[in-house]
Motif scaffolding. Sequence first.
Motif, mmCIF file in Angstrom:
data_model
loop_
_atom_site.group_PDB
_atom_site.id
_atom_site.type_symbol
_atom_site.label_atom_id
_atom_site.label_comp_id
_atom_site.label_asym_id
_atom_site.label_seq_id
_atom_site.Cartn_x
_atom_site.Cartn_y
_atom_site.Cartn_z
ATOM 1 N N ALA A 176 36.624 30.707 42.152
ATOM 2 C CA ALA A 176 36.183 31.299 40.893
ATOM 3 C C ALA A 176 35.057 32.302 41.101
ATOM 4 C CB ALA A 176 35.743 30.202 39.922
ATOM 5 N N THR A 177 34.251 32.102 42.139
ATOM 6 C CA THR A 177 33.097 32.982 42.366
ATOM 7 C C THR A 177 33.367 34.048 43.427
ATOM 8 O OG1 THR A 177 32.169 31.381 43.935
ATOM 9 C CG2 THR A 177 31.448 31.220 41.651
ATOM 10 N N ALA A 178 34.418 33.900 44.226
ATOM 11 C CA ALA A 178 34.736 34.892 45.257
ATOM 12 C C ALA A 178 35.518 36.046 44.639
ATOM 13 C CB ALA A 178 35.559 34.247 46.370
ATOM 14 N N PRO A 179 35.316 37.278 45.121
ATOM 15 C CA PRO A 179 36.104 38.409 44.618
ATOM 16 C C PRO A 179 37.599 38.159 44.836
ATOM 17 C CG PRO A 179 34.255 39.186 45.931
ATOM 18 C CD PRO A 179 34.306 37.702 46.120
ATOM 19 N N ARG A 180 38.384 38.363 43.781
ATOM 20 C CA ARG A 180 39.830 38.136 43.880
ATOM 21 C C ARG A 180 40.466 39.246 44.707
ATOM 22 N NH1 ARG A 180 44.844 39.175 41.340
ATOM 23 N NH2 ARG A 180 46.106 37.307 40.935
ATOM 24 N N PRO A 181 41.217 38.915 45.764
ATOM 25 C CA PRO A 181 41.842 39.963 46.573
ATOM 26 C C PRO A 181 43.016 40.614 45.852
ATOM 27 C CG PRO A 181 42.481 37.796 47.376
ATOM 28 C CD PRO A 181 41.462 37.570 46.298
ATOM 29 N N GLN A 182 43.411 41.782 46.353
ATOM 30 C CA GLN A 182 44.579 42.493 45.838
ATOM 31 C C GLN A 182 45.458 42.876 47.040
ATOM 32 O OE1 GLN A 182 45.231 42.802 42.704
ATOM 33 N NE2 GLN A 182 43.278 42.381 41.723
ATOM 34 N N PRO A 183 46.069 41.870 47.694
ATOM 35 C CA PRO A 183 46.817 42.155 48.924
ATOM 36 C C PRO A 183 47.997 43.094 48.675
ATOM 37 C CG PRO A 183 46.421 39.800 48.656
ATOM 38 C CD PRO A 183 46.102 40.458 47.352
ATOM 39 N N ARG A 184 48.132 44.087 49.544
ATOM 40 C CA ARG A 184 49.232 45.032 49.446
ATOM 41 C C ARG A 184 50.326 44.645 50.438
ATOM 42 N NH1 ARG A 184 48.047 47.698 44.699
ATOM 43 N NH2 ARG A 184 45.814 48.129 44.638
ATOM 44 N N THR A 185 51.487 45.248 50.252
ATOM 45 C CA THR A 185 52.591 44.948 51.143
ATOM 46 C C THR A 185 52.586 45.823 52.389
ATOM 47 O OG1 THR A 185 54.010 46.465 49.898
ATOM 48 C CG2 THR A 185 54.053 44.130 49.269
#
Length: 263
Positions: A176-185
């Motif tokens: 909840a406190t860590a930056p949410r990743p946006q993994p790409r393909t």
Amino acid sequence: MSIEPAAAVPVLLLSVRDEYAGRRWAPPGRHWPAQPSAVGGLDLVAGGTWLAVEPGGAGAPGPVAACLLNGFGTLAPEEARLSRGELPLLAVRGGRVDELDLDRYDPFHLVVVRPTGAQVLSWGGSGSRLAALELPAGLSVVLNDGPEGLAESRTASEHIRTLMAARAAHFRARFATAPRPQPRTGPATAEEAWGDWLPIVTGDGLAFDDSAALVQRREFGDGRLWGSSSISLLAFGAGGARYDFASVPVEPGGREGWRRVEI
């Protein structure tokens, strides 16, 4: 599980496989000739899997993944029992779990994941009903006691219930406190793709026997060792799916030991 419908990568799944040590398995690949596009780890004992992915493609819905957790409740009769490891493969090819003779399966929770969200199918054994739950936006935790530990059939062991609650509380707060990743393909490494999540998913510095350990080793008094054997990270977005995998143990901090699974 993290679901953020407005995000560039709306659905993220973390799966840690826990099993008795010594049960043989193979890492993710295309192991099933009858279902050649399916990717998943192979249980060398029963031939099924704990997590399967279908990439989809032209003319086919997808991508879709299905992740299996053992549940608690009434066991199937030994003489009629079927392996739960076939259920993820059935789900990702579009099969209907509710049309099976579920009395032949031990209790389970099956998480079915698509770029639009995720559903959990829960079965508590003979005499129960198959429950279906759409996971809400935000963070969700699915345990052997079901989504948020609230399945109709749950463990009778206070010790196991306490361990699961500690695990869920610790890691919910961390994610909840860590930056949410946006993994790409694209060709990014696991560290580049998953960022601040990677050290958390590899154990967050907790000892294997810590009450809140995500990556764990337990001795429950029967002479057999129970623990984590692998970690899977999946991301679902408009560009398809990304699948990163590591066998346990993984280097503390999470930078080494990961491989990108081609799907």
